[in-house]
Write a protein that holds these residues in place. Structure first.
Motif, mmCIF file in Angstrom:
data_model
loop_
_atom_site.group_PDB
_atom_site.id
_atom_site.type_symbol
_atom_site.label_atom_id
_atom_site.label_comp_id
_atom_site.label_asym_id
_atom_site.label_seq_id
_atom_site.Cartn_x
_atom_site.Cartn_y
_atom_site.Cartn_z
ATOM 1 N N VAL A 1 28.325 7.679 -18.368
ATOM 2 C CA VAL A 1 29.324 6.758 -17.820
ATOM 3 C C VAL A 1 28.618 5.572 -17.177
ATOM 4 C CG1 VAL A 1 31.175 6.468 -16.126
ATOM 5 C CG2 VAL A 1 31.037 8.567 -17.497
ATOM 6 N N THR A 2 28.969 4.392 -17.603
ATOM 7 C CA THR A 2 28.349 3.170 -17.101
ATOM 8 C C THR A 2 29.343 2.410 -16.227
ATOM 9 O OG1 THR A 2 28.991 1.972 -19.103
ATOM 10 C CG2 THR A 2 26.811 3.013 -19.086
ATOM 11 N N ILE A 3 28.906 1.257 -15.740
ATOM 12 C CA ILE A 3 29.751 0.452 -14.859
ATOM 13 C C ILE A 3 29.682 -1.004 -15.293
ATOM 14 C CG2 ILE A 3 27.945 -0.011 -13.123
ATOM 15 C CD1 ILE A 3 30.169 0.548 -10.989
ATOM 16 N N GLY A 4 30.721 -1.748 -15.005
ATOM 17 C CA GLY A 4 30.806 -3.124 -15.467
ATOM 18 C C GLY A 4 29.716 -4.038 -14.955
ATOM 19 N N PRO B 1 0.827 -1.218 0.000
ATOM 20 C CA PRO B 1 0.000 0.000 0.000
ATOM 21 C C PRO B 1 0.859 1.264 0.000
ATOM 22 C CG PRO B 1 -0.909 -1.623 1.515
ATOM 23 C CD PRO B 1 0.410 -2.166 1.056
ATOM 24 N N GLY B 2 0.732 2.049 -1.073
ATOM 25 C CA GLY B 2 1.511 3.274 -1.205
ATOM 26 C C GLY B 2 2.852 3.103 -1.879
ATOM 27 N N LEU B 3 3.218 1.876 -2.253
ATOM 28 C CA LEU B 3 4.495 1.601 -2.910
ATOM 29 C C LEU B 3 4.236 0.988 -4.286
ATOM 30 C CD1 LEU B 3 5.359 1.882 0.097
ATOM 31 C CD2 LEU B 3 7.101 0.148 -0.356
ATOM 32 N N VAL B 4 4.830 1.594 -5.316
ATOM 33 C CA VAL B 4 4.642 1.135 -6.693
ATOM 34 C C VAL B 4 6.014 0.902 -7.323
ATOM 35 C CG1 VAL B 4 3.751 1.728 -8.978
ATOM 36 C CG2 VAL B 4 2.445 2.351 -6.943
ATOM 37 N N GLY B 5 6.152 -0.213 -8.004
ATOM 38 C CA GLY B 5 7.388 -0.499 -8.718
ATOM 39 C C GLY B 5 7.487 0.328 -9.987
ATOM 40 N N ARG B 6 8.681 0.840 -10.265
ATOM 41 C CA ARG B 6 8.933 1.617 -11.473
ATOM 42 C C ARG B 6 10.043 0.923 -12.271
ATOM 43 N NH1 ARG B 6 7.125 7.050 -11.155
ATOM 44 N NH2 ARG B 6 4.982 6.899 -10.378
ATOM 45 N N PRO B 7 9.707 0.331 -13.419
ATOM 46 C CA PRO B 7 10.754 -0.316 -14.218
ATOM 47 C C PRO B 7 11.851 0.678 -14.585
ATOM 48 C CG PRO B 7 8.577 -0.940 -15.009
ATOM 49 C CD PRO B 7 8.365 0.169 -14.022
ATOM 50 N N MET B 8 13.101 0.330 -14.274
ATOM 51 C CA MET B 8 14.260 1.161 -14.588
ATOM 52 C C MET B 8 15.369 0.241 -15.092
ATOM 53 S SD MET B 8 14.067 3.870 -11.356
ATOM 54 C CE MET B 8 14.673 5.313 -12.256
ATOM 55 N N PRO B 9 15.158 -0.419 -16.240
ATOM 56 C CA PRO B 9 16.045 -1.495 -16.687
ATOM 57 C C PRO B 9 17.361 -0.986 -17.241
ATOM 58 C CG PRO B 9 14.396 -1.046 -18.349
ATOM 59 C CD PRO B 9 14.031 -0.188 -17.167
ATOM 60 N N GLU C 1 24.128 0.461 -22.695
ATOM 61 C CA GLU C 1 23.421 1.540 -23.388
ATOM 62 C C GLU C 1 22.095 1.855 -22.714
ATOM 63 O OE1 GLU C 1 21.750 2.616 -27.897
ATOM 64 O OE2 GLU C 1 23.015 0.857 -27.570
ATOM 65 N N LEU C 2 21.352 0.822 -22.362
ATOM 66 C CA LEU C 2 20.058 1.034 -21.724
ATOM 67 C C LEU C 2 20.229 1.608 -20.325
ATOM 68 C CD1 LEU C 2 16.999 0.809 -21.783
ATOM 69 C CD2 LEU C 2 17.210 -1.593 -21.077
ATOM 70 N N ALA C 3 21.252 1.179 -19.596
ATOM 71 C CA ALA C 3 21.492 1.720 -18.256
ATOM 72 C C ALA C 3 21.768 3.215 -18.320
ATOM 73 C CB ALA C 3 22.662 0.997 -17.598
ATOM 74 N N ALA C 4 22.556 3.652 -19.308
ATOM 75 C CA ALA C 4 22.847 5.079 -19.461
ATOM 76 C C ALA C 4 21.593 5.857 -19.819
ATOM 77 C CB ALA C 4 23.927 5.276 -20.527
ATOM 78 N N LYS C 5 20.768 5.302 -20.690
ATOM 79 C CA LYS C 5 19.520 5.981 -21.070
ATOM 80 C C LYS C 5 18.575 6.084 -19.877
ATOM 81 C CE LYS C 5 15.671 5.912 -24.333
ATOM 82 N NZ LYS C 5 14.662 6.186 -23.284
ATOM 83 N N THR C 6 18.451 5.002 -19.116
ATOM 84 C CA THR C 6 17.594 5.016 -17.932
ATOM 85 C C THR C 6 18.059 6.088 -16.951
ATOM 86 O OG1 THR C 6 16.925 2.697 -18.116
ATOM 87 C CG2 THR C 6 16.883 3.662 -15.917
ATOM 88 N N ARG C 7 19.363 6.191 -16.748
ATOM 89 C CA ARG C 7 19.904 7.185 -15.825
ATOM 90 C C ARG C 7 19.599 8.608 -16.314
ATOM 91 N NH1 ARG C 7 23.893 4.784 -14.663
ATOM 92 N NH2 ARG C 7 25.148 5.196 -16.513
ATOM 93 N N ALA C 8 19.869 8.872 -17.592
ATOM 94 C CA ALA C 8 19.615 10.206 -18.139
ATOM 95 C C ALA C 8 18.133 10.564 -18.047
ATOM 96 C CB ALA C 8 20.100 10.274 -19.591
ATOM 97 N N ASP C 9 17.273 9.608 -18.373
ATOM 98 C CA ASP C 9 15.832 9.852 -18.287
ATOM 99 C C ASP C 9 15.402 10.114 -16.852
ATOM 100 O OD1 ASP C 9 15.662 9.480 -21.011
ATOM 101 O OD2 ASP C 9 14.795 7.455 -20.888
ATOM 102 N N ALA C 10 15.968 9.350 -15.908
ATOM 103 C CA ALA C 10 15.622 9.536 -14.499
ATOM 104 C C ALA C 10 16.047 10.919 -14.017
ATOM 105 C CB ALA C 10 16.276 8.452 -13.647
ATOM 106 N N PHE C 11 17.266 11.336 -14.369
ATOM 107 C CA PHE C 11 17.739 12.657 -13.968
ATOM 108 C C PHE C 11 16.817 13.750 -14.506
ATOM 109 C CE2 PHE C 11 22.547 11.457 -13.618
ATOM 110 C CZ PHE C 11 22.255 10.682 -12.511
ATOM 111 N N ALA C 12 16.501 13.675 -15.803
ATOM 112 C CA ALA C 12 15.655 14.699 -16.410
ATOM 113 C C ALA C 12 14.291 14.753 -15.735
ATOM 114 C CB ALA C 12 15.506 14.421 -17.911
#
Length: 318
Positions: free
Chosen positions: A259-262, A214-222, A268-279
């Motif tokens: 900048v990604t991490i090993g 209740p009050g917690l929703v998952g947000r896909p951030m792949p 590529e998707l991790a970098a896009k997810t991060r940029a989208d999250a920041f924006a």
């Protein structure tokens, strides 16, 4: 996900288990001892959220990809960090609402060495015993997030429902994918399978923007993993986005989101997810928390030149 993309992440990930420190959150060998147990409570509407430190590990900065070592060192110095000794936080978050205790990530347990594995000890100091936790919500199935979910092969939280994403479960419990990995890296799959087995009929598998509690929703951030998710907490007009592992090295990746991490399964998707999250959080002013942000890991993101910066939230006197 391409097989070669998956396999190339393994050599970089090998360093994690070998780089844990010696003493949990050691201050110095000067008789002053070690840090006290680290927890910080704050309110999100009517809910109480507690940031919990599981400890730290010494991050091998050559795991970062997309920037040269000189640039990485310069960004760390700009953030008043030592490039020769960067300690990455591992955080978890306890949500208390309606008499329930919901734990978001379980920390490392005994998986990565003695500078980590403090979640259960911190919970005990807070008066929360393992049997008091009714939900264990997992952002993703890497060892520093699920290692503390089990102890000696049994469920650490015997009354908790384990909530995990379908994509991560399908990936990390796949014998076929495990078989493609070099032998020394197959333990991560064994750990995930062991956690699922330990919780047996108390495993709830979710997809998409699912209601987690209740009050917690998952947000896909792949990208970091195939099923990596954030957790949006909303209560009484207030909110907090716990974004899991969107950021690992804040001084670098806030300034340079590319900048990604090993550890990232899909760079590529991790970098896009991060940029989208920041924006998104800059535009909305959304408060965030992260498992590898500097403890307690809670604050805001602002635009800063061509990149971004993290602004820690002020202490909540509740």
């Amino acid at each position: 996900m391409k097989r070669r993309t998956f396999l190339k992440t393994f050599p970089a990930a090998a360093a994690l288990a070998a780089t844990a420190g010696i003493v949990p959150i050691a201050v110095a060998a000067d008789g002053h001892g070690a840090q006290v147990i680290a927890a910080q409570k704050f309110k999100v509407g009517d809910m109480v959220v507690t940031a919990i430190s599981d400890g730290y590990f010494n991050m091998p900065l050559d795991m970062l990809q997309g920037a040269g070592p000189d640039d990485i060192a310069a960004l760390l110095r700009q953030g008043y960090q030592d490039p020769e000794n960067f300690r990455a936080a591992v955080n978890a978050y306890l949500v208390q609402s309606g008499g329930e205790n919901w734990l978001i990530d379980a920390g490392t347990g005994g998986v990565f060495g003695p500078s980590l594995g403090d979640v259960a000890e911190v919970l005990a100091a807070l008066g929360v015993m393992p049997g008091d936790v009714s939900k264990l919500i997992v952002t993703h199935m890497h060892g520093d997030h699920i290692g503390g979910a089990i102890k000696d092969g049994a469920a650490m939280y015997p009354n908790a429902e384990l909530v995990v994403t379908k994509a991560d479960v399908d990936f990390w419990t796949s014998k076929d994918i495990q078989a493609q990995a070099p032998e020394q890296f197959r333990g991560g799959f064994d750990l995930a399978m062991g956690v699922i087995a330990a919780y047996q009929d108390r495993v709830r598998i979710v997809e998409g923007e699912a209601d987690l509690a209740p009050g917690l929703v998952g947000r896909p951030m792949p990208g970091h993993t195939v099923g990596h998710q954030g957790v949006m907490i909303e209560s009484a007009g207030d909110s907090l986005l716990i974004w899991g592992d969107v950021v690992h090295v804040a001084p670098v990746q806030m300034a340079r989101p590319e900048v990604t991490i090993g550890f990232d399964t899909d760079q590529e998707l991790a970098a896009k997810t991060r940029a989208d999250a920041f924006a998104s959080v800059v535009q909305s002013g959304q408060k965030i928390a992260g498992m590898h942000m500097p403890f307690p890991g809670v604050g805001f993101v602002e635009k800063a030149g061509d990149g971004f910066r993290f602004v820690p939230a002020s202490w909540d006197y509740m």
